[in-house]
Design an enzyme around this catalytic site. Structure first.
Site, short mmCIF file in Angstrom:
data_model
loop_
_atom_site.label_atom_id
_atom_site.label_comp_id
_atom_site.label_asym_id
_atom_site.label_seq_id
_atom_site.Cartn_x
_atom_site.Cartn_y
_atom_site.Cartn_z
N GLU A 1 -10.76 0.04 1.63
CA GLU A 1 -10.13 -0.95 2.64
C GLU A 1 -9.16 -0.25 3.49
O GLU A 1 -8.02 -0.34 3.53
CB GLU A 1 -9.32 -1.77 1.46
N CYS B 1 2.29 9.08 14.60
CA CYS B 1 2.88 10.76 14.80
C CYS B 1 2.47 11.24 16.12
O CYS B 1 1.87 10.65 16.96
CB CYS B 1 2.25 11.42 13.65
N GLU C 1 -15.53 -6.46 -4.30
CA GLU C 1 -14.61 -6.75 -5.10
C GLU C 1 -14.65 -8.29 -5.30
O GLU C 1 -14.37 -8.65 -4.01
CB GLU C 1 -13.41 -6.04 -4.95
N TRP D 1 -1.57 -10.21 -6.88
CA TRP D 1 -0.71 -10.34 -5.84
C TRP D 1 -0.65 -11.69 -4.93
O TRP D 1 0.02 -11.88 -4.16
CB TRP D 1 -1.26 -9.18 -4.59
N HIS E 1 -3.59 -7.40 -13.00
CA HIS E 1 -4.86 -7.73 -12.33
C HIS E 1 -5.89 -8.14 -13.20
O HIS E 1 -6.41 -7.15 -13.87
CB HIS E 1 -5.08 -6.97 -11.26
C1 GLA Z 1 -7.82 -4.29 -3.12
C2 GLA Z 1 -8.12 -2.80 -3.28
C3 GLA Z 1 -8.17 -2.78 -4.70
C4 GLA Z 1 -7.16 -3.63 -5.48
C5 GLA Z 1 -7.42 -4.84 -5.20
C6 GLA Z 1 -6.66 -5.95 -6.20
O1 GLA Z 1 -9.01 -5.20 -2.57
O2 GLA Z 1 -9.35 -2.29 -2.98
O3 GLA Z 1 -8.08 -1.37 -5.01
O4 GLA Z 1 -6.02 -3.15 -5.29
O5 GLA Z 1 -7.11 -5.14 -3.88
O6 GLA Z 1 -7.01 -7.14 -5.75
ZN ZN Z 2 -0.88 10.33 12.95
#
Ligand code: GLA
Ligand code: ZN
Length: 678
Positions: free
Chosen positions: A148, A155, A311, A319, A362
């Site tokens: 992600e 910087c 995912e 979250w 999670h």
């Molecule tokens: C993202 C991240 C994962 C995890 C999930 C939790 O998609 O890629 O590593 O943190 O969120 O939902």
């Molecule tokens: Zn930088």
């Protein structure tokens, strides 16, 4: 190998190296839920290189071997999304600098500088080692680059790279000054080194600059990605490469920090991480499903090809504001909902719940009880079985005759714009509102970017819908004009065609090409306070107009609807114009769903004879189609809270249950039930 859909998820054995019994259980449980594909090593840098130059691959060897032992596949990750402490300690340049020029500390993840030569060098070393070690491993199936990608760094190195990027783009500072309209507030630059990235302690009002910075952040992220894959392409040229993109809820939009349209060009397979807030208290399940559908259609359309859900959660996340587990049957339904729009993989974050840190609550396939007896495990096993039964759908395509344009750059630009309804222009909401009409009618839709319109043309679509397409560079206007000229149908709305690629307003306030295609001129836009309304008379009915009402002057267009109130009462609110062999419609005001439904049914679905599935279904039961090898698959999904019946035009077989359903007979679909019919 026999065709199979991918099932599995993020597997983090590096958290459990001191527990060999747990790792052994994993291999057993994987087979029980018919999981076959695992993303491994995503955050494992510290486990792979505990000290600079000291590599410990033995644990990964055995994980790869164990997964291969039952025919499983590994999407092997480059570990760059988080880094070992020694790296930050020895080379402080690798940590990020914030827009306020604060040097960040070591910690969390995604906090590295994409420009840093040291970070790039260390990345190269670990990625090369991984490729060399596993290039011939039978489990190696795909590369998972970082995780992600997101964020930005201010910087000195990044600022210098931005300067160089600007110089390359504009050639002379004078050209940049013109593009930024910099005479405003004495913002004229003398040379490129004076151009600072946007920051709330400095410049945020030069909209062309803000846009360029976001483009640069996308460019630099892609550049870093390209750097990451050099050794992989060299050593494993036949292994495909992906990186996981993000989608957002409740406003369905791809992660707004990066523009995924150019990113899609450099990955082999599109993957995204889908976390819809099922069972919330602010919308019905059908609405949540529609938002998921929009994002699935967006990600599929990036490459017009099947994609990976890399995912998702088998139960809940940690979250959302409230983290609700999926109700019974929802896990299977939500998985089918992704398959329906073109996914060939249903994968999870996460395989096993950790014991500590932020993601310990999670959802996961394996809970803290390490048991195969709980509800979630059984739901996952059910999906594993389903995926095996329906594997023939793999690789099939989603045919769409309608395209909706979604533009990340318009999203960025409208976010900065002061004017209209200042707090929120509701761009993604509006694109989604138009999209939803087609989804409700089971009409398949591609969600495409302006890049794609320009690069590939639009001739394969019967209709192109472009709500609030604020940013209209010449090449996009030309692509739309060519499309309509050759027989296409375009629908666009208020707040479209107003600015060029630098966010400079077009002379006359409306792109001349659009004026020509639409046969109208927008003379002003009236923004309404939240409780104010105008009305539109269209057909024989009256509809509400709200938020933004564009006032038009008619050149050639035919008037289909008129405003009911205010100083522009009686003037055009909906227009149609014949242009070349095609037609262009303009909807001048934001409306509610009832107007959009009536308008699209008449002017697009009926008039253009859009192909719809022959199966009749009640509202809330969504039907999507995929086709492959001459077979059409119908994905029938009940997102309502009650059982529903559908009627089939011919005998069909449900791949999920194996049952044959007879023509004409009413077939029952339980609450959250799903079928894949052929
Ligand atoms: C993202 C991240 C994962 C995890 C999930 C939790 O998609 O890629 O590593 O943190 O969120 O939902
Ligand atoms: Zn930088």
């Amino acid at each position: 190998m026999q065709k199979r859909l991918h099932h599995g998820g993020d597997y983090n054995p590096d958290q459990w190296l001191k527990h060999p019994e747990i790792l052994a259980d994993d291999i057993k449980f994987m087979q029980q839920v018919k999981a076959n594909t695992f993303s491994v090593g995503i955050f494992a840098w510290a486990a792979l290189e505990p000290q600079e130059g000291e590599f410990t691959f033995e644990w990964l060897d055995s994980v790869m071997d164990n997964i291969a032992s039952f025919g499983g596949q590994v999407i092997l990750a480059t570990p760059t999304a988080a880094r070992p402490a020694w790296l930050s300690q020895k080379y402080p340049e690798v940590t990020r600098t914030s827009p306020r020029r604060e040097k960040m500390l070591h910690g969390a993840r995604h906090n590295h500088c994409f420009t840093s030569p040291v970070y790039r060098e260390k990345t190269s070393i670990i990625n090369r080692k991984l490729a060399e070690r596993y290039k011939n491993h039978p489990a190696l199936f795909m590369w998972h680059i970082s995780n992600e990608y997101n964020g930005e760094c201010h910087c000195d190195l990044c600022r210098a790279a931005f300067s160089a990027w600007l110089e390359q783009k504009y050639g002379t500072i004078d050209t940049l000054n013109d593009a930024y309209w910099s005479a405003f507030w004495s913002h004229t630059y003398n040379d490129f080194s004076q151009v600072e990235p946007p920051s709330d302690i400095g410049e945020i009002f030069v909209h062309g600059l803000t846009l360029d910075w976001r483009r640069f952040v996308t460019h630099q992220t892609i550049d870093f990605y390209k750097h990451e894959i050099v050794p992989l392409r060299e050593i494993t040229p036949n292994i495909p490469i992906t990186t996981n993109f993000m989608g957002d809820f409740p406003q369905p939009m791809p992660f707004a920090g990066l523009n995924y349209a150019p990113f899609a060009q450099v990955v082999d397979v599109i993957s995204w991480d889908a976390y819809p807030p099922w069972h919330n208290d602010y919308e019905c399940t059908e609405e949540t499903a529609a938002r998921l559908a929009f994002l699935n259609d967006y990600f599929r359309s990036l490459k017009n090809a099947p994609f990976f859900i890399l995912e998702s959660t088998p139960s809940m996340v940690n979250w959302h504001s409230v983290n609700r587990p999926k109700r019974p049957e929802m896990h299977l339904l939500s998985s089918v909902a992704c398959l329906a729009h073109g996914a060939d993989a249903i994968m999870y974050f996460q395989w096993r719940k950790s014991r500590g840190s932020s993601e310990k609550f999670h959802g996961a396939v394996i809970d803290h009880d390490n048991s195969a007896q709980n509800r979630v495990f059984k739901d996952v096993a059910q999906v594993g079985e389903m995926l095996e039964r329906v594997s023939e759908i793999k690789g099939s395509h989603n045919p769409a005759e309608i395209a909706i344009i979604y533009d990340t750059e318009t999203m960025w630009a409208l976010g900065e714009t002061q004017g209209f309804i200042r707090a929120d222009k509701k761009y993604p909401q509006t694109v989604f509102a138009h999209y939803k009409i087609f989804r409700d009618g089971n009409a398949p839709v591609d969600v495409i970017s302006p890049d794609k319109c320009c690069a590939e043309g639009l001739s394969r679509y019967k209709a192109v819908i472009a709500p609030m397409l604020y940013m209209m560079p010449d090449k996009l206007a030309n692509a739309l004009a060519l499309y309509v000229e050759n027989g296409g149908t375009l629908v666009t709305t208020y707040i479209s065609g107003m600015v060029n690629e630098s966010d400079l307003v077009h002379h006359s306030g409306f792109h001349p090409k659009l004026r020509e295609i639409l046969g109208i001129q927008v003379t002003e836009t009236d923004s309404l306070y939240p409780t104010q309304r105008n009305g539109i008379l269209y057909g024989n009915a009256s509809y509400k107009a709200l938020d933004n009402c564009a006032v038009l002057e008619i050149a050639d267009a035919e008037i289909l609807g008129t405003y009911e109130q205010d100083f522009y009462a009686g003037s055009a609110a909906v227009t149609h114009n014949a242009y070349g062999k095609g037609a262009a419609y303009f909807i001048a005001a934001r409306t509610e769903e009832d107007f959009l439904a009536a308008f699209y049914e008449k002017e697009i679905l009926n008039h253009l004879n859009i192909a719809l599935p022959q199966i009749k279904s009640p509202r809330g039961v969504s039907i999507q189609t995929r086709t492959g090898n001459g077979v059409t698959y119908y994905f029938v999904m009940n997102f309502t809270d009650e059982a529903q019946t559908i009627q089939l035009p011919t005998d069909m077989c449900d791949l999920i249950s194996g049952r044959t359903l007879a023509k004409g007979q009413q077939s029952l679909l339980p609450k959250y039930g799903a079928m894949i019919l052929k």
